[in-house]
Design a protein around this motif. Structure first.
Motif, PDB file in Angstrom:
ATOM      1  N   UNK A  11       0.851  -1.178   0.000  1.00  0.00           N
ATOM      2  CA  UNK A  11       0.000   0.000   0.000  1.00  0.00           C
ATOM      3  C   UNK A  11       0.892   1.235   0.000  1.00  0.00           C
ATOM      4  N   UNK A  12       0.591   2.159  -0.913  1.00  0.00           N
ATOM      5  CA  UNK A  12       1.399   3.361  -1.090  1.00  0.00           C
ATOM      6  C   UNK A  12       0.554   4.612  -0.877  1.00  0.00           C
ATOM      7  N   UNK A  13       1.171   5.695  -0.368  1.00  0.00           N
ATOM      8  CA  UNK A  13       0.454   6.966  -0.272  1.00  0.00           C
ATOM      9  C   UNK A  13       0.216   7.553  -1.662  1.00  0.00           C
ATOM     10  N   UNK A  14      -0.972   8.101  -1.884  1.00  0.00           N
ATOM     11  CA  UNK A  14      -1.296   8.734  -3.158  1.00  0.00           C
ATOM     12  C   UNK A  14      -1.957  10.080  -2.884  1.00  0.00           C
ATOM     13  N   UNK A  15      -1.914  10.927  -3.896  1.00  0.00           N
ATOM     14  CA  UNK A  15      -2.631  12.196  -3.815  1.00  0.00           C
ATOM     15  C   UNK A  15      -3.290  12.449  -5.165  1.00  0.00           C
ATOM     16  N   UNK A  21      -2.329  12.505 -10.763  1.00  0.00           N
ATOM     17  CA  UNK A  21      -2.267  11.615  -9.602  1.00  0.00           C
ATOM     18  C   UNK A  21      -0.809  11.386  -9.231  1.00  0.00           C
ATOM     19  N   UNK A  22      -0.480  11.630  -7.972  1.00  0.00           N
ATOM     20  CA  UNK A  22       0.873  11.426  -7.475  1.00  0.00           C
ATOM     21  C   UNK A  22       0.900  10.174  -6.601  1.00  0.00           C
ATOM     22  N   UNK A  23       1.906   9.334  -6.827  1.00  0.00           N
ATOM     23  CA  UNK A  23       2.097   8.120  -6.047  1.00  0.00           C
ATOM     24  C   UNK A  23       3.482   8.201  -5.413  1.00  0.00           C
ATOM     25  N   UNK A  24       3.561   7.987  -4.104  1.00  0.00           N
ATOM     26  CA  UNK A  24       4.848   7.985  -3.411  1.00  0.00           C
ATOM     27  C   UNK A  24       5.284   6.553  -3.166  1.00  0.00           C
ATOM     28  N   UNK A  30       8.781   9.686  -5.997  1.00  0.00           N
ATOM     29  CA  UNK A  30       7.398   9.890  -6.399  1.00  0.00           C
ATOM     30  C   UNK A  30       7.257   9.805  -7.910  1.00  0.00           C
ATOM     31  N   UNK A  31       6.091   9.401  -8.350  1.00  0.00           N
ATOM     32  CA  UNK A  31       5.744   9.429  -9.772  1.00  0.00           C
ATOM     33  C   UNK A  31       4.452  10.227  -9.888  1.00  0.00           C
ATOM     34  N   UNK A  32       4.369  10.998 -10.974  1.00  0.00           N
ATOM     35  CA  UNK A  32       3.182  11.811 -11.199  1.00  0.00           C
ATOM     36  C   UNK A  32       2.583  11.453 -12.554  1.00  0.00           C
ATOM     37  N   UNK A  33       1.342  10.975 -12.535  1.00  0.00           N
ATOM     38  CA  UNK A  33       0.604  10.686 -13.759  1.00  0.00           C
ATOM     39  C   UNK A  33      -0.195  11.942 -14.090  1.00  0.00           C
TER      40      UNK A  33
END
Length: 151
Positions: A11-15, A21-24, A30-33
């Motif tokens: 499980x990863x933090x997302x925003x 959408x940012x995934x840490x 981090x990756x940003x879609x």
């Protein structure tokens, strides 16, 4: 090339933002879609040969699991350190990546089917290569005007 295997996701933090959408990852990167995902009903079929990532969020939309489908470049250990999962499918094979979310492969296309009633959060699909990227959100039936995603 080394063979690659399935890797279970963490499980990863997302925003979720208005820009994308940012995934840490677990290692702090981090990756940003980018962009607002296009809503589609029930399923997405990617264009042939594209990198495919599936993100399933929890109800709070602040965390989720990210799974790469048929990605064969990244070492298993690197994925384990980041918390990203991977499934490797043969042609005409199907598997469940999350309860209510199945992926299958046929003719170099990945199909993602989601039972939105069985998923507590949201389901996003990211399709990309060196020429560009597209993103989708699988939504319940009757919530869009057009559910076509094939090129």
């Amino acid at each position: 090339m080394h063979s690659r295997s399935d890797v279970s996701p963490d499980t990863l933090p997302i925003e979720l933002t208005e820009d994308g959408i940012e995934v840490e990852y677990l290692d702090g990167r981090e990756v940003f879609y980018r962009g607002v995902p296009t809503p589609v009903e029930g399923s997405v079929k990617t264009a042939p040969g594209k990198d495919t990532h599936v993100l399933v969020t929890d109800k709070s939309e602040t965390q989720g699991v990210l799974v790469y489908v048929n990605e064969r470049n990244t070492e298993d250990e690197i994925l384990e350190e980041t918390g990203v999962g991977r499934v490797v499918l043969d042609d005409d094979e199907e598997t469940t990546v999350f309860p209510g979310v199945a992926v299958s492969e046929s003719a170099m296309r990945i199909q993602i089917d989601a039972d939105t009633d069985a998923v507590d959060g949201r389901v996003f699909v990211f399709e990309e290569n060196e020429l560009g990227e597209r993103s989708f959100e699988i939504v319940p039936p009757g919530t869009t005007d057009d559910d076509s995603t094939e090129e």
